[in-house]
Design an enzyme around this catalytic site. Sequence first.
Site, short mmCIF file in Angstrom:
data_model
loop_
_atom_site.label_atom_id
_atom_site.label_comp_id
_atom_site.label_asym_id
_atom_site.label_seq_id
_atom_site.Cartn_x
_atom_site.Cartn_y
_atom_site.Cartn_z
N ASP A 1 29.75 35.25 34.07
CA ASP A 1 28.57 34.56 33.53
C ASP A 1 27.73 35.51 32.65
O ASP A 1 27.72 36.72 32.88
CB ASP A 1 27.73 34.03 34.70
CG ASP A 1 26.72 32.99 34.24
OD1 ASP A 1 26.92 32.38 33.17
OD2 ASP A 1 25.72 32.77 34.97
N HIS B 1 31.12 34.35 23.86
CA HIS B 1 32.40 33.99 24.49
C HIS B 1 33.54 34.85 23.93
O HIS B 1 34.43 35.25 24.67
CB HIS B 1 32.69 32.50 24.29
CG HIS B 1 31.67 31.60 24.91
ND1 HIS B 1 31.17 31.82 26.19
CD2 HIS B 1 31.03 30.49 24.47
CE1 HIS B 1 30.29 30.88 26.48
NE2 HIS B 1 30.17 30.06 25.45
N LEU C 1 50.34 41.80 39.72
CA LEU C 1 49.03 41.23 39.99
C LEU C 1 49.11 39.77 39.59
O LEU C 1 49.82 39.42 38.65
CB LEU C 1 47.98 41.97 39.12
CG LEU C 1 46.60 41.32 38.96
CD1 LEU C 1 45.81 41.42 40.27
CD2 LEU C 1 45.81 42.00 37.83
C1 IPE Z 1 29.51 29.14 36.05
O1 IPE Z 1 28.58 29.51 35.09
C2 IPE Z 1 30.80 28.76 35.40
C3 IPE Z 1 31.50 29.83 34.70
C4 IPE Z 1 31.15 31.08 34.63
C5 IPE Z 1 32.73 29.44 34.08
P1 IPE Z 1 27.48 28.49 34.55
O2 IPE Z 1 26.66 29.24 33.58
O3 IPE Z 1 28.13 27.24 34.07
O4 IPE Z 1 26.66 28.15 35.89
P2 IPE Z 1 25.17 27.70 36.11
O5 IPE Z 1 24.94 26.48 35.26
O6 IPE Z 1 24.29 28.82 35.71
O7 IPE Z 1 25.09 27.42 37.59
C1 IPE Z 2 29.77 32.03 31.05
O1 IPE Z 2 28.72 32.38 30.23
C2 IPE Z 2 30.91 31.43 30.28
C3 IPE Z 2 31.12 30.00 30.52
C4 IPE Z 2 30.49 29.28 31.40
C5 IPE Z 2 32.12 29.35 29.70
P1 IPE Z 2 27.59 31.35 29.85
O2 IPE Z 2 28.02 30.60 28.64
O3 IPE Z 2 27.24 30.50 31.01
O4 IPE Z 2 26.40 32.32 29.50
P2 IPE Z 2 24.88 32.15 29.90
O5 IPE Z 2 24.81 31.97 31.38
O6 IPE Z 2 24.37 30.96 29.16
O7 IPE Z 2 24.24 33.42 29.46
MG MG Z 3 25.89 30.69 32.54
#
Ligand code: IPE
Ligand code: IPE
Ligand code: MG
Length: 228
Positions: free
Chosen positions: A12, A29, A123
């Site tokens: 995240d 990303h 792995l």
């Molecule tokens: C969780 O992150 C999903 C992934 C990292 C793929 P999100 O950014 O979607 O989660 P919330 O919305 O903060 O809970």
């Molecule tokens: C996690 O990073 C990646 C996915 C959920 C695809 P985020 O896109 O949720 O990044 P933040 O949380 O908005 O910074």
């Molecule tokens: Mg996120």
Amino acid sequence: MNNSLHVAIIMDGNGRWAKARGLPRTSGHHAGVRALRDTVEKAAQSNIHTLTLYAFSSDNWRRPKAEVTALMQLLCTQLPLEAARCEKQQIRLSVIGRRDRLPNPVLQEIRKAEARTRHSNKLHVRLALDYSARDALERAAIHVGQNGNGGFVHALAQAYNASAPVPDVDLLIRTGGEQRLSDFLLWECAYAELYFTPCYWPDFGKEGLAEALAVFDARQRRFGGVPA
Ligand code: IPE
Ligand code: IPE
Ligand code: MG
């Protein structure tokens, strides 16, 4: 030294990483893919048998269409590259989660990546796409209810398209500063050690994993018993 581990990571913070640099979320990303590569490489050199990575949750479909499309395109271009890298390093790559809503080109790349690395055994990297633990638990429960007691853990693995159950998660890492599970591996994390770091995913990499493993090593696990 611990026995070989199942490590799971909620990757995240890509969006915030990009925002902090004045870049669009999709750049985050892209940077996240580089971090993934480094982390997998480090995992292969560590005491880890399975690495389950949360890449796209079932709730992530709620994001703006442009971001979802960009993520799906990124998967399409990166899966073959990752599969090639994994094959070289004897890493098995598979995908867990629902398959009925992913775009066809992504599905094709998943199948190719899985076929290409299926015999690798150094792995096992499992990428969670369109994954929801609750959804899988619900479907597994329905399956067991309809088919008698076929073994819940097998039904659960089947519900999210894993070829077979893997051992429970030993260490759950979440980057990006939030301290929640966001519907990831709810059953498998029953006794997982939780590790939260404010580090955004694109900055995690090898050092991040090494640090998390060091913290894990210093923890005492009791599984409801008393210290040895
Ligand atoms: C969780 O992150 C999903 C992934 C990292 C793929 P999100 O950014 O979607 O989660 P919330 O919305 O903060 O809970
Ligand atoms: C996690 O990073 C990646 C996915 C959920 C695809 P985020 O896109 O949720 O990044 P933040 O949380 O908005 O910074
Ligand atoms: Mg996120």
